[in-house]
Enzyme design. Structure first.
Site, short mmCIF file in Angstrom:
data_model
loop_
_atom_site.label_atom_id
_atom_site.label_comp_id
_atom_site.label_asym_id
_atom_site.label_seq_id
_atom_site.Cartn_x
_atom_site.Cartn_y
_atom_site.Cartn_z
N LYS A 280 0.86 -1.18 0.00
CA LYS A 280 0.00 0.00 0.00
C LYS A 280 0.90 1.24 0.00
O LYS A 280 1.82 1.34 0.80
CB LYS A 280 -0.90 -0.02 1.25
CG LYS A 280 -2.06 0.91 1.19
CD LYS A 280 -3.12 0.56 2.25
CE LYS A 280 -4.29 1.54 2.18
NZ LYS A 280 -5.38 1.17 3.10
N GLU A 366 -19.02 -4.85 10.78
CA GLU A 366 -19.94 -4.06 11.60
C GLU A 366 -21.01 -4.92 12.27
O GLU A 366 -21.38 -4.67 13.42
CB GLU A 366 -20.61 -2.98 10.74
CG GLU A 366 -19.69 -1.83 10.35
CD GLU A 366 -18.80 -2.15 9.16
OE1 GLU A 366 -18.96 -3.23 8.56
OE2 GLU A 366 -17.93 -1.33 8.83
N ARG A 394 -24.68 -1.13 8.19
CA ARG A 394 -24.28 -2.52 7.91
C ARG A 394 -24.61 -3.43 9.09
O ARG A 394 -24.70 -4.64 8.96
CB ARG A 394 -22.79 -2.56 7.59
CG ARG A 394 -22.20 -3.83 7.07
CD ARG A 394 -22.76 -4.38 5.79
NE ARG A 394 -22.53 -3.66 4.57
CZ ARG A 394 -21.44 -3.77 3.81
NH1 ARG A 394 -20.43 -4.52 4.24
NH2 ARG A 394 -21.33 -3.13 2.66
#
Ligand SMILES: Cc1ncc(C[n+]2csc(CCOP(=O)(O)OP(=O)(O)O)c2C)c(N)n1
Ligand SMILES: CC(=O)[C@@H](O)[C@H](O)COP(=O)(O)O
Ligand SMILES: [Mg+2]
Length: 628
Positions: A280, A366, A394
């Site tokens: 990343k 979640e 969610r």
């Protein structure tokens, strides 16, 4: 410059394979330069430059469907599909969206923003393809963070069984926003380092193929040995047990390796998972060194990576939440913090540093986060679930079924409540009042300023039942912070400005805006009473009854959808009291999706500004005079 010639995948395909690394370099430089001026999701996009080039080089978008999970890493896809020139407007009002957007391009076949939806969408497209007898490819690109989302695992389970031709590209950079967490993450670590398995597999294959005649048929029997070898060398190759052909790990920055693996994936029948290992922030040192900070960036200086310093001013609400929770936890060992992969966004770093054993990052999960908090609460622990309004969507069934119905003392610290600005329609925090207000037992409150936020948090951790305190991402008002906490009486509003011509019932961060509107009205001789509503549930019915007795017209103001929100609750109350004469005007977000831009532009668009509110009141007063 190769990049200037590339505005479509067809033009990309005209390049030779040898030219692709140079193109990757140019795209990377373009990202670094463009985002230094606009901000955006820098690190994730730097990590997928080669992968995106390889995908568009080998496959035939939009006939072949590419679904970008979360979609924050789709900038390179947008550059290669004729949107490079729109990048100066990235995430700006009426400008280029920061996520895939069907309206922008036929190559955006699936809109994202929330994570973990790409595999289910891909399975739907692959199934539709087969029902229609078509033969295009369906390719989902999902990160290791998004893979921890429950939806993704539900889809893997479904895809693996049906044997659909479908390609999953797992972009594994070991990072969510923070370092990735969980058993899946650890499994990927084992897979990432299992070069030995692939090496052995190749050597055995080459050796066998050298044995004339006997070699080839014998290779079949060895196939089984190879597989058992795989299980020996790489414990629990999860994806193959789920019915996928696993290809990898592949170096996601080496175009030749990528192309070979993706070609193989394109030829392989059934579900295939290509495990691509990337870094990343790849290619830009500041982002490589700290991909957490460079996940989502503001403007920065290219040479140093230094961000433009924000003017001082009041602390942002999330920072006040984080600091307050550390103070509260010092005196109450029941308090723990739970976050679904948003530790830094929710400003829990200090809490984690102070109380590492009481801070739980459960990954992008979640649903699990909500019910995990419920489980904690049944045992006398006081869980504070720090969660963005938009991501709480969610875990809604868990709020209903596991927390409110069981009347468990979970604190929902709902961050990014209201407009969120540049992330746009997929991230607006404007629905939680509506989807929470219908739950018995639940308290819903929002502070008028940062000082009241600390008192609401104190009230929440001492409340014996489910309670939600919501706050925006913005800077506070700039009021002094009380030394001592105090309890806010549940269901009690407060009058912050006297007046008898109209009453403005403002919810949370709309109080300062309502006060500014009242100053504009005072200049016209209209005296507006401004009420800091504080609670969307329970309502301050004494206050509402008083306004009804005085027959003062009421304007409710909330930075949330009108349908089912705070104003709707006031309307319901007066209707139930048969106060048919009561004038109630509900100001909030109308029934459409508010796209990306600044928070100020979003408020102006829907009329949540001092001028617009004052205008609404003037219009009512004028009508009243006209009728009289
Ligand atoms: C349902 C949901 N929860 C949380 C987020 C916030 N979020 C955006 S990107 C991200 C990390 C994604 O990690 P990964 O999929 O590995 O992508 P990477 O940034 O590493 O490329 C998170 C947690 C989200 N977009 N959707
Ligand atoms: C893509 C995504 O969902 C997150 O990166 C989100 O953009 C974070 O929002 P904040 O920048 O407000 O923390
Ligand atoms: Mg990742």
């Amino acid at each position: 410059m190769l990049l200037e010639q590339i505005n479509s995948p067809d033009q990309l395909k005209r390049l030779s394979v040898e030219e692709l690394p140079k193109l990757a370099e140019e795209i990377r430089q373009f990202l670094i330069e463009s985002l230094s001026k606009t901000g955006g999701h820098l690190a994730s996009n730097l990590g997928v430059v080669e992968l995106t080039i390889a995908l568009h080089y080998l496959f035939d978008s939009p006939r072949d469907k590419m679904l970008w999970d979360v979609g924050h890493q789709a900038y390179v896809h947008k550059i290669l599909t004729n949107r490079r020139e729109m990048f100066p407007t990235l995430r700006q009002y009426k400008g280029l969206c920061g996520f895939p957007k069907m309206r922008e391009s036929e190559h955006d076949v699936w809109e994202t923003g929330h994570s973990s939806t790409s595999l289910s969408g891909a399975m739907g497209m692959a199934t539709a393809r087969d029902l229609k007898g078509e033969d295009n490819k369906v390719i989902a690109i999902i990160g290791d963070g998004a893979l921890t989302g429950g939806m993704a695992l539900e889809a893997l389970n479904h895809i693996g069984e049906t044997k659909k031709d479908l390609i999953v590209i797992l972009n594994d950079n070991e990072m969510s926003i923070s370092p990735n967490v969980g058993a899946l993450h650890n499994h990927l670590a084992r897979l990432r380092t299992n070069k030995s398995y692939n090496k052995i597999k190749e050597e055995v294959e080459q050796l066998l193929m050298k044995i004339p005649t006997v070699g080839a048929p014998f290779a079949k029997t060895v196939e089984r040995i190879k597989d058992s070898l795989k299980y020996l060398v790489v414990s629990g190759v999860l994806f193959e047990t789920l019915g996928f052909t696993y290809i990898g790990p592949v170096d996601g920055h080496k175009l030749d390796e990528l192309m070979e693996s993706l070609r193989l994936a394109g030829k392989t029948k059934g579900p295939v998972l290509v495990h691509v290992v990337t870094k990343k922030g790849y290619g830009y040192k500041p982002a490589e060194n700290d991909s957490v900070v460079y996940h989502g960036v503001g403007t920065y200086k290219i040479e140093s990576g230094a961000f433009q310093k924000k003017a001082g001013g009041a602390p942002a609400y999330p920072a006040v939440f984080g600091d307050t929770l550390v103070r509260l936890a010092a005196n109450d060992e029941r308090i723990v913090a739970v976050t679904p992969a948003m530790l830094t966004g929710s400003k829990l770093e200090k809490f984690q540093a102070a109380y590492p054993d009481r801070c739980f990052d459960v990954g992008i999960a979640e649903q699990h986060a909500v019910t995990f908090a419920a489980g904690l609460a049944t045992q006398g622990i006081k869980p504070v679930l720090a969660i963005y309004s938009t991501f709480l969507q969610r875990g809604y069934d868990q709020v209903v079924h596991d927390v409110c119905r069981q009347n468990l003392p979970v604190v929902f610290a709902i961050d990014r409540a209201g407009f969120v600005g540049e992330d746009g329609e997929t991230h607006q925090g404007i629905y939680d009042i509506s989807f929470l207000r219908n739950q018995p037992n639940l308290v819903i409150m929002m502070p008028k300023d940062e000082n009241e936020l600390q008192h609401m948090l104190y009230t929440a951790v001492n409340h014996d039942g489910p309670i939600a305190v919501r706050y925006s991402k913005e800077a506070g008002v700039g009021v002094p912070m009380d030394e001592e906490f105090r309890v806010i009486p549940i269901g009690k509003s407060e009058c912050v400005r006297e007046g008898n011509d109209v009453a403005i019932l403002a919810f949370g961060n709309m109080v300062p805006i309502a006060l500014a509107a009242s100053e504009r009205l005072a200049a016209d001789g209209i005296e507006a009473r401004v009420i800091n509503a504080r609670f969307a549930k329970p309502l301050d019915t004494e206050c509402l009854d008083e306004l009804a007795r005085e027959q003062i017209p009421v304007f409710t103001v909330e930075e949330a959808c009108i349908a089912g929100g705070f104003g709707s609750a006031v309307l319901e109350y007066y209707a139930a009291q048969e106060q048919v004469g009561m004038v109630v005007k509900v100001l909030g977000v109308p029934d459409y999706y508010v796209e990306h831009g600044s928070i100020a532009e979003q408020r102006a668009e829907v009329g949540l500004t001092p001028d617009a509110i004052a205008e609404e009141v003037r219009r009512h007063v004028a009508q009243k005079i006209q009728k009289a």
